[in-house]
Design a protein around this motif. Structure first.
Motif, PDB file in Angstrom:
ATOM      1  N   SER A   4       7.447  40.217  93.292  1.00 41.85           N
ATOM      2  CA  SER A   4       6.750  39.143  92.590  1.00 41.85           C
ATOM      3  C   SER A   4       5.721  38.530  93.523  1.00 41.85           C
ATOM      4  O   SER A   4       6.017  38.226  94.675  1.00 41.85           O
ATOM      5  N   HIS A  31       2.817  41.744  78.165  1.00 41.89           N
ATOM      6  CA  HIS A  31       4.089  41.578  77.453  1.00 41.89           C
ATOM      7  C   HIS A  31       3.920  40.853  76.121  1.00 41.89           C
ATOM      8  O   HIS A  31       2.823  40.425  75.759  1.00 41.89           O
ATOM      9  N   THR A  36       8.345  38.255  79.364  1.00 47.06           N
ATOM     10  CA  THR A  36       7.581  38.148  80.612  1.00 47.06           C
ATOM     11  C   THR A  36       7.221  39.547  81.101  1.00 47.06           C
ATOM     12  O   THR A  36       7.652  40.562  80.541  1.00 47.06           O
ATOM     13  N   ARG A  38       8.492  40.958  83.488  1.00 42.95           N
ATOM     14  CA  ARG A  38       9.749  41.618  83.892  1.00 42.95           C
ATOM     15  C   ARG A  38      10.215  42.647  82.861  1.00 42.95           C
ATOM     16  O   ARG A  38      10.895  43.634  83.207  1.00 42.95           O
ATOM     17  N   ASP A  57       2.966  37.613  84.143  1.00 39.79           N
ATOM     18  CA  ASP A  57       3.507  36.671  83.174  1.00 39.79           C
ATOM     19  C   ASP A  57       2.312  35.957  82.539  1.00 39.79           C
ATOM     20  O   ASP A  57       1.594  35.224  83.225  1.00 39.79           O
ATOM     21  N   GLY A  62       7.256  32.879  81.381  1.00 39.50           N
ATOM     22  CA  GLY A  62       7.673  33.228  82.727  1.00 39.50           C
ATOM     23  C   GLY A  62       7.362  32.168  83.753  1.00 39.50           C
ATOM     24  O   GLY A  62       7.481  30.968  83.504  1.00 39.50           O
ATOM     25  N   THR A  64       4.356  31.792  85.362  1.00 41.82           N
ATOM     26  CA  THR A  64       2.944  31.439  85.471  1.00 41.82           C
ATOM     27  C   THR A  64       2.738  29.967  85.141  1.00 41.82           C
ATOM     28  O   THR A  64       3.378  29.431  84.235  1.00 41.82           O
ATOM     29  N   GLU A 203      14.732  35.537  81.485  1.00 41.80           N
ATOM     30  CA  GLU A 203      13.272  35.528  81.403  1.00 41.80           C
ATOM     31  C   GLU A 203      12.797  34.865  80.111  1.00 41.80           C
ATOM     32  O   GLU A 203      11.841  34.080  80.113  1.00 41.80           O
ATOM     33  N   THR A 207      10.258  30.455  78.735  1.00 37.38           N
ATOM     34  CA  THR A 207       9.150  30.156  77.833  1.00 37.38           C
ATOM     35  C   THR A 207       8.844  28.663  77.816  1.00 37.38           C
ATOM     36  O   THR A 207       9.748  27.828  77.713  1.00 37.38           O
TER      37      THR A 207
END
Length: 353
Positions: A4, A31, A36, A38, A57, A62, A64, A203, A207
């Motif tokens: 990451s 995504h 995310t 991930r 993200d 995520g 961000t 993940e 949100t």
């Protein structure tokens, strides 16, 4: 495992999953809603050596940095963020990026191809958002079901589901509103058990909830189902009031397109279980005015119609249907999704149209 790294491309601080050689073939992965970068991990792990994979993200999701989404710009806030990230990575204006977008990410990358098509070498759409957004349209041309686009936008999200996202509730209690059960039942096939489900749900619970995030604000409507889109947030940005990437069919740099989808997709289909036409027909939402007045959005047929126009204008696309697969091929069938992307890498050759 994907490392990451937080990059600040000017517009927002974007957290990305990164893997592969720094000088490798650029692969940009977008995504879907409430997920995310991930979620792309299993796909990235199956791509052959020689790629530099970036799975950001997207903002409102995520890790961000969160900022309000201006839904009146459709998907352009995210498209602009990706462009800033691409510039930061030194990938802009080179025509080298093999991009793949899942669900909402597929819609965002259609917008990106309209805005910055010269960056791309190929595009893989995985169970993508229709070019006419989500909900409230009645035919393959994206004609509005009602003039005010009622039945789309922030007010269409289930309040208890939103509340439990905000509370970071990972339990299976009250399954009708459980984020875990919703993802398990709809975002991938209910016949599939994700081995990393706990990590994926963690993940989902990152949100950003609110009017500027998920699901966004709403407006009252005099037309069934009595709620219309607002001007901010995730679901409003996908409302056909603001979202229309039908212009993708006419882009100049017609890179090869692969479109992969599951035949058991309950989220993006011609009768989505999240579409008010479908919910009304089933009796889940009372007062449905009938099929003629409020049909389900034909989302898959809309996507095919846009891609057929893309092909007629000199482009090329291939539709791949994954049997026994739901809305989450990136989770359920990562090897097949990786193969779709790799096919594009090996065959990509931009065609002017």
């Amino acid at each position: 495992p994907i490392a990451s790294l937080t990059i600040d491309p000017g517009r927002t601080s974007t957290t990305c999953g990164l893997t592969g050689d720094e000088d490798g073939q650029p692969a940009l992965l977008g995504h879907g809603t409430t997920t995310t970068g991930r979620f792309w991990q299993a796909v990235a792990a199956r791509l052959p050596a020689g790629h530099r994979v970036v799975a950001p993200d997207l903002h409102a999701f995520g890790r961000t940095l969160t900022k309000p989404i201006d839904a009146t710009r459709g998907l352009r806030d995210w498209s602009d963020d990706l462009r800033s990230l691409v510039e930061k990575l030194g990938w802009a204006d080179q025509g080298r990026i093999h991009a793949a977008g899942w669900s909402m990410g597929g819609g965002i990358l259609q917008q990106y191809a309209i805005d910055h098509g010269g960056d791309l070498a190929s595009l893989t759409l995985v169970a993508p958002l229709s070019s006419y957004g989500f909900g409230a349209t009645r035919d393959v041309a994206g004609t509005a079901t009602n003039a005010d686009f009622s039945g789309s936008g922030g007010g269409t999200a289930a309040p208890d589901f939103v509340r439990r996202l905000k509370e970071k509730d990972s339990s299976e209690e009250e399954p009708m509103s459980s984020p875990r059960v919703t993802m398990r039942s709809f975002f991938w096939s209910p016949n599939y058990k994700a081995p990393d489900e706990d990590e994926l749900i963690d993940e989902v619970l990152l949100t950003a909830i609110g009017d500027g995030g998920y699901p966004g604000d709403s407006t009252p409507s005099a037309l069934w189902p009595m709620v219309g889109p607002g001007g901010a947030g995730v679901n409003n940005a996908m409302s056909p009031k603001w979202c229309n990437t039908g212009g993708f069919a006419a882009i100049y740099n017609k890179v090869p397109v692969s479109w992969g989808r599951g035949d058991e997709d309950q989220v993006v289909s011609d009768a989505s279980m999240f579409d008010f036409g479908t919910l009304g027909r089933s009796g889940a939402v009372p007062g449905w005015p009938g099929e003629e007045e409020y049909p389900s959005q034909p989302a898959v047929s809309q996507m095919r119609a846009v891609l057929d126009r893309y092909s007629a204008a000199g482009g090329h696309y291939r539709e791949v249907v994954l049997e026994g697969c739901g809305h989450g091929p990136v989770v359920e069938r990562p090897a097949e999704v990786a193969a779709l992307i790799q096919e594009q890498v090996e065959s990509a050759k931009p065609v002017a149209g």
